[in-house]
Write a protein that holds these residues in place. Structure first.
Motif, short mmCIF file in Angstrom:
data_model
loop_
_atom_site.label_atom_id
_atom_site.label_comp_id
_atom_site.label_asym_id
_atom_site.label_seq_id
_atom_site.Cartn_x
_atom_site.Cartn_y
_atom_site.Cartn_z
N THR A 13 0.83 -1.21 0.00
CA THR A 13 0.00 0.00 0.00
C THR A 13 0.86 1.26 0.00
O THR A 13 0.50 2.25 -0.65
CB THR A 13 -0.98 0.04 1.19
OG1 THR A 13 -0.27 -0.14 2.40
CG2 THR A 13 -2.06 -1.00 1.05
N LEU A 14 1.99 1.24 0.69
CA LEU A 14 2.89 2.40 0.65
C LEU A 14 3.45 2.59 -0.75
O LEU A 14 3.54 3.71 -1.25
CB LEU A 14 4.02 2.24 1.67
CG LEU A 14 3.61 2.32 3.14
CD1 LEU A 14 4.79 1.98 4.04
CD2 LEU A 14 3.05 3.69 3.47
N TYR A 15 3.82 1.48 -1.39
CA TYR A 15 4.32 1.54 -2.76
C TYR A 15 3.24 2.08 -3.70
O TYR A 15 3.50 2.98 -4.50
CB TYR A 15 4.78 0.15 -3.22
CG TYR A 15 5.14 0.10 -4.68
CD1 TYR A 15 6.32 0.67 -5.15
CD2 TYR A 15 4.29 -0.49 -5.60
CE1 TYR A 15 6.64 0.64 -6.49
CE2 TYR A 15 4.59 -0.53 -6.94
CZ TYR A 15 5.78 0.04 -7.38
OH TYR A 15 6.08 0.02 -8.72
N SER A 16 2.01 1.54 -3.59
CA SER A 16 0.94 1.99 -4.48
C SER A 16 0.58 3.45 -4.21
O SER A 16 0.25 4.19 -5.13
CB SER A 16 -0.29 1.08 -4.38
OG SER A 16 -0.85 1.12 -3.10
N LEU A 17 0.68 3.89 -2.95
CA LEU A 17 0.44 5.30 -2.63
C LEU A 17 1.48 6.18 -3.31
O LEU A 17 1.15 7.23 -3.89
CB LEU A 17 0.46 5.50 -1.12
CG LEU A 17 0.03 6.85 -0.58
CD1 LEU A 17 -1.38 7.20 -1.04
CD2 LEU A 17 0.11 6.87 0.93
N ASP A 18 2.75 5.75 -3.29
CA ASP A 18 3.80 6.50 -3.99
C ASP A 18 3.52 6.59 -5.49
O ASP A 18 3.61 7.66 -6.08
CB ASP A 18 5.16 5.83 -3.77
CG ASP A 18 5.86 6.28 -2.51
OD1 ASP A 18 5.50 7.34 -1.97
OD2 ASP A 18 6.79 5.57 -2.07
N VAL A 19 3.19 5.45 -6.09
CA VAL A 19 2.98 5.41 -7.54
C VAL A 19 1.76 6.24 -7.94
O VAL A 19 1.83 7.03 -8.88
CB VAL A 19 2.82 3.94 -8.02
CG1 VAL A 19 2.35 3.89 -9.47
CG2 VAL A 19 4.13 3.19 -7.86
N ILE A 20 0.68 6.09 -7.22
CA ILE A 20 -0.54 6.82 -7.57
C ILE A 20 -0.38 8.31 -7.31
O ILE A 20 -0.85 9.14 -8.09
CB ILE A 20 -1.76 6.22 -6.85
CG1 ILE A 20 -2.07 4.87 -7.49
CG2 ILE A 20 -2.96 7.15 -6.92
CD1 ILE A 20 -3.19 4.11 -6.88
N CYS A 21 0.32 8.68 -6.25
CA CYS A 21 0.55 10.10 -5.98
C CYS A 21 1.40 10.71 -7.09
O CYS A 21 1.12 11.81 -7.55
CB CYS A 21 1.23 10.28 -4.62
SG CYS A 21 1.25 11.98 -4.07
N GLU A 22 2.41 9.99 -7.51
CA GLU A 22 3.28 10.47 -8.60
C GLU A 22 2.51 10.59 -9.91
O GLU A 22 2.63 11.58 -10.62
CB GLU A 22 4.48 9.53 -8.76
CG GLU A 22 5.47 9.96 -9.79
CD GLU A 22 6.39 11.07 -9.32
OE1 GLU A 22 6.73 11.93 -10.17
OE2 GLU A 22 6.76 11.09 -8.14
N GLY A 150 -3.41 -1.70 -3.79
CA GLY A 150 -2.65 -2.40 -2.76
C GLY A 150 -3.27 -3.74 -2.40
O GLY A 150 -2.58 -4.75 -2.26
N SER A 151 -4.59 -3.76 -2.27
CA SER A 151 -5.28 -5.02 -1.96
C SER A 151 -5.13 -6.03 -3.09
O SER A 151 -4.83 -7.20 -2.85
CB SER A 151 -6.77 -4.76 -1.71
OG SER A 151 -6.94 -3.98 -0.57
N ALA A 152 -5.33 -5.58 -4.32
CA ALA A 152 -5.23 -6.49 -5.47
C ALA A 152 -3.82 -7.06 -5.60
O ALA A 152 -3.64 -8.26 -5.83
CB ALA A 152 -5.63 -5.76 -6.74
N MET A 153 -2.81 -6.21 -5.45
CA MET A 153 -1.42 -6.69 -5.56
C MET A 153 -1.09 -7.65 -4.42
O MET A 153 -0.39 -8.65 -4.63
CB MET A 153 -0.46 -5.50 -5.58
CG MET A 153 -0.54 -4.73 -6.89
SD MET A 153 0.41 -3.20 -7.06
CE MET A 153 1.65 -3.19 -5.86
#
Length: 182
Positions: A13-22, A150-153
């Motif tokens: 979820t932290l990774y997906s938050l970084d990617v989506i924010c970017e 994040g959930s799907a991954m």
């Protein structure tokens, strides 16, 4: 680590938050490195409050929700997230206003257009979107996107870890498709 359980959801979820924010706002929040930033803490808090509210019958009713502490935590977190998003909108708008025509024709810049930049340049019935409309779109994209992704991954990784035979065939499929033109 072999034989030990790992809760990968937090990292994903932290990774997906970084990617989506970017990709949505065009800014890096470094959620993976700065896990205790205000934005990350507020997003996590809102996810927690939404889950708790769904499981607590007495907090489901809007009429009395204000009687519970989560109401005030939610309002504070939402206000801080909105302030962050507004500051990003304002800085991106300023950056777009200051960009030169030469920069706009640069193919490197064109291929990295953030969702927010598209919203800032969009119109509805001939009028540009308001600051609040843009904020609503970006916040929805951010909040819904990072948690769902994040959930799907996490589930995909869990299923791959649970089925080693599929792991091997997946890698063979990827390898064959990636290098088939050689």
């Amino acid at each position: 680590m072999q034989g030990k359980d790992i809760n990968i959801y937090r990292y994903i979820t932290l990774y997906s938050l970084d990617v989506i924010c970017e990709s949505s706002m065009g800014v890096s929040i470094n959620a993976q490195e700065i896990e205790d930033s205000e934005y990350v803490k507020n997003v996590k808090l809102l996810c927690k409050i939404v889950a708790e509210r769904q499981n607590r019958l007495r907090e489901r009713f809007d009429l009395i929700y204000w009687l519970f502490p989560n109401y005030y935590r939610e309002k504070r977190a939402v206000r801080q997230i909105h302030n962050f998003t507004y500051s990003v909108i304002d800085s991106r708008r300023k950056l777009l206003d200051e960009s030169s025509p030469q920069q706009e024709n640069d193919p490197e810049i064109k291929k990295r257009v953030a969702f927010l930049d598209m919203l800032l340049q969009s119109t509805v019935d001939g009028r540009p979107l308001t600051r609040e409309e843009i904020r609503e779109e970006v916040d929805t994209f951010m909040f819904e996107g990072h948690d769902t992704t994040g959930s799907a991954m996490s589930f995909a990784l869990f299923l791959l870890a649970s089925h080693p035979d599929v792991q091997v065939s997946s890698w063979i499929f990827i390898f064959n498709n990636k290098y088939r033109h050689f």
